[in-house]
Design an enzyme around this catalytic site. Structure first.
Site, PDB file in Angstrom:
ATOM      1  N   ASP A  34      -3.409   3.753  10.568  1.00 17.46           N
ATOM      2  CA  ASP A  34      -3.862   3.120   9.322  1.00 17.46           C
ATOM      3  C   ASP A  34      -4.907   3.991   8.624  1.00 17.46           C
ATOM      4  O   ASP A  34      -5.636   4.749   9.270  1.00 17.46           O
ATOM      5  CB  ASP A  34      -4.437   1.731   9.659  1.00 17.46           C
ATOM      6  CG  ASP A  34      -4.531   0.834   8.435  1.00 17.46           C
ATOM      7  OD1 ASP A  34      -3.905   1.150   7.394  1.00 17.46           O
ATOM      8  OD2 ASP A  34      -5.242  -0.181   8.518  1.00 17.46           O
ATOM      9  N   HIS A  51      -0.205   9.715   2.905  1.00 15.19           N
ATOM     10  CA  HIS A  51       0.956   9.546   3.791  1.00 15.19           C
ATOM     11  C   HIS A  51       1.503  10.906   4.229  1.00 15.19           C
ATOM     12  O   HIS A  51       1.900  11.087   5.376  1.00 15.19           O
ATOM     13  CB  HIS A  51       2.048   8.743   3.085  1.00 15.19           C
ATOM     14  CG  HIS A  51       1.628   7.337   2.740  1.00 15.19           C
ATOM     15  ND1 HIS A  51       0.984   6.519   3.635  1.00 15.19           N
ATOM     16  CD2 HIS A  51       1.750   6.610   1.597  1.00 15.19           C
ATOM     17  CE1 HIS A  51       0.734   5.346   3.069  1.00 15.19           C
ATOM     18  NE2 HIS A  51       1.186   5.382   1.827  1.00 15.19           N
ATOM     19  N   LEU A 145       8.519  12.611  26.962  1.00 15.79           N
ATOM     20  CA  LEU A 145       7.854  11.549  26.196  1.00 15.79           C
ATOM     21  C   LEU A 145       8.863  10.744  25.384  1.00 15.79           C
ATOM     22  O   LEU A 145       9.716  11.321  24.702  1.00 15.79           O
ATOM     23  CB  LEU A 145       6.833  12.187  25.231  1.00 15.79           C
ATOM     24  CG  LEU A 145       6.170  11.221  24.236  1.00 15.79           C
ATOM     25  CD1 LEU A 145       5.109  10.372  24.928  1.00 15.79           C
ATOM     26  CD2 LEU A 145       5.560  11.975  23.060  1.00 15.79           C
TER      27      LEU A 145
HETATM   28  C1  IPE Z   1      -0.342  -1.888   9.424  1.00 21.69           C
HETATM   29  O1  IPE Z   1      -1.151  -1.365   8.429  1.00 21.69           O
HETATM   30  C2  IPE Z   1       1.038  -1.328   9.296  1.00 21.69           C
HETATM   31  C3  IPE Z   1       1.175   0.092   9.614  1.00 21.69           C
HETATM   32  C4  IPE Z   1       0.225   0.867  10.027  1.00 21.69           C
HETATM   33  C5  IPE Z   1       2.501   0.631   9.465  1.00 21.69           C
HETATM   34  P1  IPE Z   1      -1.357  -2.125   7.062  1.00 21.69           P
HETATM   35  O2  IPE Z   1      -2.269  -1.310   6.232  1.00 21.69           O
HETATM   36  O3  IPE Z   1      -0.051  -2.507   6.466  1.00 21.69           O
HETATM   37  O4  IPE Z   1      -2.062  -3.472   7.539  1.00 21.69           O
HETATM   38  P2  IPE Z   1      -3.047  -4.453   6.774  1.00 21.69           P
HETATM   39  O5  IPE Z   1      -2.398  -4.834   5.465  1.00 21.69           O
HETATM   40  O6  IPE Z   1      -4.324  -3.726   6.555  1.00 21.69           O
HETATM   41  O7  IPE Z   1      -3.222  -5.616   7.693  1.00 21.69           O
HETATM   42  C1  IPE Z   2      -1.080   3.370   6.930  1.00 20.44           C
HETATM   43  O1  IPE Z   2      -1.951   3.679   5.903  1.00 20.44           O
HETATM   44  C2  IPE Z   2       0.348   3.709   6.630  1.00 20.44           C
HETATM   45  C3  IPE Z   2       1.198   2.542   6.333  1.00 20.44           C
HETATM   46  C4  IPE Z   2       0.842   1.289   6.421  1.00 20.44           C
HETATM   47  C5  IPE Z   2       2.547   2.806   5.924  1.00 20.44           C
HETATM   48  P1  IPE Z   2      -2.143   2.721   4.661  1.00 20.44           P
HETATM   49  O2  IPE Z   2      -1.112   3.055   3.643  1.00 20.44           O
HETATM   50  O3  IPE Z   2      -2.159   1.295   5.067  1.00 20.44           O
HETATM   51  O4  IPE Z   2      -3.560   3.161   4.140  1.00 20.44           O
HETATM   52  P2  IPE Z   2      -4.761   2.200   3.723  1.00 20.44           P
HETATM   53  O5  IPE Z   2      -4.954   1.231   4.842  1.00 20.44           O
HETATM   54  O6  IPE Z   2      -4.349   1.500   2.465  1.00 20.44           O
HETATM   55  O7  IPE Z   2      -5.913   3.103   3.533  1.00 20.44           O
HETATM   56 MG    MG Z   3      -3.562   0.040   5.709  1.00 21.33          MG
END
Ligand code: IPE
Ligand code: IPE
Ligand code: MG
Length: 255
Positions: A34, A51, A145
């Site tokens: 995240d 990303h 792995l």
């Molecule tokens: C969780 O992250 C999903 C992934 C890392 C793929 P999100 O950014 O979607 O989660 P929330 O919205 O902060 O709970």
């Molecule tokens: C995690 O990073 C990747 C996915 C959930 C696909 P985020 O896209 O949620 O990035 P933040 O949390 O908004 O910074």
């Molecule tokens: Mg996120």
């Protein structure tokens, strides 16, 4: 035997050394990757740049996990709730698996990594699904792995589907209600025969599970870091494992 592992908290500075005990490496590590968007925003760049850089962290972490002797690495790449994001961002995310695999699959094969996908394939665009399926097929015979991508994964959907299957089996007379055990439910989940995660890591400072492996994480050790996913390195993984190794897992008993 204690192996000394040298760890730098970040590239520029500082030396923190962590001693990892090679006989207590978590077998299954799961990661909620995240903070990509915030990482980019902090640099004045669009979220998709986060990303893109997050993908490099996936590569680093998979190689590090392989080097450390972890057996299963599950990475939360896209949740069933992430479809609610703007279409441009979703489209970009759906192109990343093929881009990642086009660059990295060869090395993953060389390193004996077995790629898997855990999620609901029916909603994925065909280009995303075919890239994943190709990687899964090409690495199916590998026994290093297990690199398990949670893609269009949602734990409540996973549990709901498995309950439906069990319900049908009872209706069809294949199964009696009293035969339904915790083990049977575990087998019906998308993790199948994989062991439950020993260690869950979440980056970016958020302290929640966001619909990830709710059943399987029942007794996992949790480790949270403020580091955004694109900055996650082997050193952070080593730090998490060192922390894990200091814990006593009691499973409700006494130590
Ligand atoms: C969780 O992250 C999903 C992934 C890392 C793929 P999100 O950014 O979607 O989660 P929330 O919205 O902060 O709970
Ligand atoms: C995690 O990073 C990747 C996915 C959930 C696909 P985020 O896209 O949620 O990035 P933040 O949390 O908004 O910074
Ligand atoms: Mg996120």
């Amino acid at each position: 035997m204690i192996k000394r592992v040298r760890s730098w908290l970040n590239q520029e500075n500082s030396q923190q050394t962590h001693q990892l005990s090679p006989d207590n490496i978590p077998e299954h590590v799961a990661i909620i990757m995240d903070g990509n968007g915030r990482w980019a925003k902090r640099r004045g760049m669009p979220r998709i740049v986060g990303h893109q850089n997050g993908m490099k962290a996936v590569k680093r972490t998979a190689i590090a996990a392989n080097d450390l002797g972890i057996k299963v690495l599950t990475m939360y790449a896209f949740s069933t709730e992430n479809w609610t994001r703007p279409k441009d961002e979703v489209d970009f995310l759906m192109k990343l698996p093929q881009e990642f695999l086009a660059i990295e699959l060869e090395e993953l094969i060389e390193k004996n990594v077995q790629v898997r996908m855990m999620g609901h394939p029916e909603d994925l665009p065909s280009h995303t699904l075919s890239a994943m399926e190709e990687a899964v097929a090409k690495t199916a015979g590998n026994n290093g792995l297990i690199l398990n991508f949670a893609l269009n994964y949602g734990s409540r959907k996973e549990i709901t589907e498995s309950v439906k299957t069990l319900g049908q089996e009872v209706r069809d007379g294949i199964l009696r209600p009293e035969d339904i055990t915790e083990e049977l439910i575990s087998q019906r989940l998308l993790t199948g025969e994989l062991p439950d995660p020993d260690l869950l890591i979440r980056t970016s400072g958020e302290l929640r599970l966001s619909n990830f492996m709710l059943w399987q994480l029942a007794y996992s050790e949790l480790w949270f870091t403020d580091v955004y996913w694109p900055e996650f390195t082997k050193d952070h993984l080593v730090e998490a494992i060192a922390n894990y190794q200091q814990r006593t897992r009691r499973y409700g008993g006494l130590s």
